[in-house]
Design a protein around this motif. Structure first.
Motif, PDB file in Angstrom:
ATOM      1  N   HIS A  82       0.860  -1.192   0.000  1.00  0.00           N
ATOM      2  CA  HIS A  82       0.000   0.000   0.000  1.00  0.00           C
ATOM      3  C   HIS A  82       0.894   1.238   0.000  1.00  0.00           C
ATOM      4  CE1 HIS A  82      -3.373  -2.666   0.972  1.00  0.00           C
ATOM      5  NE2 HIS A  82      -2.574  -3.229   1.849  1.00  0.00           N
ATOM      6  N   PRO A  83       1.418   1.643  -1.154  1.00  0.00           N
ATOM      7  CA  PRO A  83       2.398   2.737  -1.202  1.00  0.00           C
ATOM      8  C   PRO A  83       1.879   4.074  -0.682  1.00  0.00           C
ATOM      9  CG  PRO A  83       2.389   1.488  -3.253  1.00  0.00           C
ATOM     10  CD  PRO A  83       1.210   1.029  -2.468  1.00  0.00           C
ATOM     11  N   ALA A  84       0.569   4.255  -0.643  1.00  0.00           N
ATOM     12  CA  ALA A  84       0.025   5.534  -0.187  1.00  0.00           C
ATOM     13  C   ALA A  84      -0.170   5.572   1.323  1.00  0.00           C
ATOM     14  CB  ALA A  84      -1.300   5.824  -0.887  1.00  0.00           C
ATOM     15  N   TRP A  85       0.040   4.481   2.023  1.00  0.00           N
ATOM     16  CA  TRP A  85      -0.192   4.439   3.465  1.00  0.00           C
ATOM     17  C   TRP A  85       0.963   5.073   4.214  1.00  0.00           C
ATOM     18  CZ3 TRP A  85      -2.758  -0.759   5.327  1.00  0.00           C
ATOM     19  CH2 TRP A  85      -4.017  -0.871   4.709  1.00  0.00           C
ATOM     20  N   GLY A  86       0.618   5.787   5.263  1.00  0.00           N
ATOM     21  CA  GLY A  86       1.626   6.358   6.143  1.00  0.00           C
ATOM     22  C   GLY A  86       1.827   5.512   7.385  1.00  0.00           C
ATOM     23  N   ALA A  87       2.608   6.046   8.331  1.00  0.00           N
ATOM     24  CA  ALA A  87       2.985   5.283   9.519  1.00  0.00           C
ATOM     25  C   ALA A  87       1.768   4.897  10.357  1.00  0.00           C
ATOM     26  CB  ALA A  87       3.981   6.089  10.348  1.00  0.00           C
ATOM     27  N   ARG A  88       0.803   5.780  10.498  1.00  0.00           N
ATOM     28  CA  ARG A  88      -0.367   5.474  11.332  1.00  0.00           C
ATOM     29  C   ARG A  88      -1.183   4.320  10.764  1.00  0.00           C
ATOM     30  NH1 ARG A  88       0.228  11.008  11.803  1.00  0.00           N
ATOM     31  NH2 ARG A  88       0.265  11.821  13.943  1.00  0.00           N
ATOM     32  N   THR A 106       8.446   5.552  15.215  1.00  0.00           N
ATOM     33  CA  THR A 106       9.433   4.534  14.836  1.00  0.00           C
ATOM     34  C   THR A 106       9.094   3.940  13.478  1.00  0.00           C
ATOM     35  OG1 THR A 106       9.804   4.004  17.163  1.00  0.00           O
ATOM     36  CG2 THR A 106      10.525   2.383  15.540  1.00  0.00           C
ATOM     37  N   VAL A 107       7.809   3.687  13.232  1.00  0.00           N
ATOM     38  CA  VAL A 107       7.394   3.193  11.916  1.00  0.00           C
ATOM     39  C   VAL A 107       7.792   4.191  10.835  1.00  0.00           C
ATOM     40  CG1 VAL A 107       5.418   2.570  10.486  1.00  0.00           C
ATOM     41  CG2 VAL A 107       5.490   1.868  12.882  1.00  0.00           C
ATOM     42  N   HIS A 108       7.616   5.477  11.118  1.00  0.00           N
ATOM     43  CA  HIS A 108       7.995   6.506  10.157  1.00  0.00           C
ATOM     44  C   HIS A 108       9.496   6.459   9.877  1.00  0.00           C
ATOM     45  CE1 HIS A 108       7.518  10.307   7.985  1.00  0.00           C
ATOM     46  NE2 HIS A 108       8.630  10.700   8.559  1.00  0.00           N
TER      47      HIS A 108
END
Length: 388
Positions: A82-88, A106-108
């Protein structure tokens, strides 16, 4: 070669070679080279071990608190899926899979280390701005959300800000948002400051139409004055950032925790604060200068009479009835935008079987003789018109 021109590494290597010589006085060499003895013995130890005397990286060999490699790989896998997904979103996805995710920050950082997040060119998007090169080329206009007054009436603050200078040319306490109300306030503003080249507005009342039609009576009035109208993208208030930022300042410095009795008291407060905003309050976007330092009134005055469009004598001219938004052409009736009721329009050929319907230089509709289907409205774009 003079000493001051030698590189740091050359100095270190020369010191080590001299210090390794038989009978060398290492303490004296330390004083001459300006090196602490403990540092000197550290370099000598590295030299004996066939290591370079360059500075060693300070990054620790291990990080016991670093996220496990398998978890990092899972984060990257979700991102790739899912390339459009961010860390949240990724953290929430892992939680649904019964995987205990690291902190969102940390995910970011994992996404950044794995080159899944790239810094935007030219810096962060929030710092990107547009600005007209001179005053009065573009005014941003909007209504701030209404406020309740002490007499239980509503106040709708009308704000107009010059795009180049951030100068507030109008701050009016209005009782409603009707086109007639705005027109009355703008005529007063035009008498003081002249006419702008264009307005930048949203798609709401009165400059927009909830039905999605492009043209409104208010916009036709502005076109007669030679003022263009630019509409922002729907649901993108950040496009009118200067006006939105002005509203935040107005709320914080005038409206917060205050209640005004009526429109007159509200207007007095607006007038007093507007002078402070334009002439005293430093503006960060202007290098702490005040808006008045960059603003000059327009050289185009408000005309005494509202101009009407002029057409060539050989053009096909039709006057739209005051009660019906239709014109007659080729023995049939054709629908035009409701905003042009009572106005004179020109019909000009554009291609075989197709004609443009113009208000001055603006095309407001299209007549297509090859299409027999009727239409019930005129969309925001120029529509293909059909007989009714």
């Amino acid at each position: 070669m003079p000493w001051r021109e030698m590189s740091v590494m050359e100095q270190r290597r020369e010191f080590v070679r001299l210090a390794m010589q038989e009978g060398a006085n290492r303490r004296e060499l330390c004083r001459r080279f300006g090196i602490h003895p403990s540092t000197a013995y550290k370099w000598l130890a590295r030299w004996r071990a066939d290591q370079d005397v360059a500075d060693q990286p300070r990054r620790p060999l291990g990080s016991p608190r670093r996220t496990a490699s398998a978890l990092e790989q899972r984060v990257v896998a979700v991102r790739d899926a899912h390339p459009a997904w961010g860390a949240r979103k990724i953290a929430r996805c892992l939680r649904r899979e019964d995987v205990s995710p690291p902190a969102v920050s940390t995910v970011h950082q994992i996404l950044r280390r794995s080159d899944r997040i790239k810094a935007p060119l030219g810096g962060a998007a929030a710092s990107q701005r547009f600005e007209m090169p001179a005053p009065n080329m573009l005014w941003q206009m909007d209504f701030k959300g209404w406020i309740r007054l002490g007499n239980d009436a509503q106040c709708h603050p009308l704000t107009v800000v010059d795009d180049h200078s951030r100068y507030d040319v109008a701050l009016q306490a209005c009782a409603d948002q009707r086109g007639e109300t705005v027109r009355d306030r703008l005529e007063m503003t035009f008498r003081h400051y002249g006419l702008p080249d264009a307005f930048f507005v949203d798609n709401g009342t009165p400059w927009g139409d909830p039905s999605g039609a492009r043209w409104t009576r208010f916009e036709v009035w502005l076109l007669k004055l030679g003022i263009g109208v630019i509409h922002s993208r729907p649901y993108h208030p950040q496009g009118r950032g200067k006006n939105e930022r002005f509203h935040r300042t107005l709320k914080a410095e005038v409206l917060a925790l205050r209640c005004f009795r009526d429109l007159a008291e509200t207007q007095r407060a607006f007038d007093a604060w507007r002078e402070v905003y334009n002439f005293e309050r430093p503006h960060e976007a202007l290098d702490q200068e005040v808006p008045a330092s960059r603003y000059r009134p327009s050289r185009r005055p408000l005309p005494d009479r509202l101009p009407e469009p002029e057409y060539d004598t050989d053009e096909i001219i039709r006057t739209v009835p005051a009660t019906k938004a239709y014109i007659s052409f080729k023995g049939r009736s054709w629908k035009v935008p409701q905003a042009f009721c009572g106005e004179r329009l020109a019909i000009r050929p554009t291609s075989d079987g197709t004609y443009g319907v113009f208000f001055a230089a603006y095309q407001v509709a299209t007549i297509d003789l090859t299409d027999g289907k009727s239409v019930g409205h005129v969309s925001e774009q120029v529509s293909a018109m059909s007989p009714v």
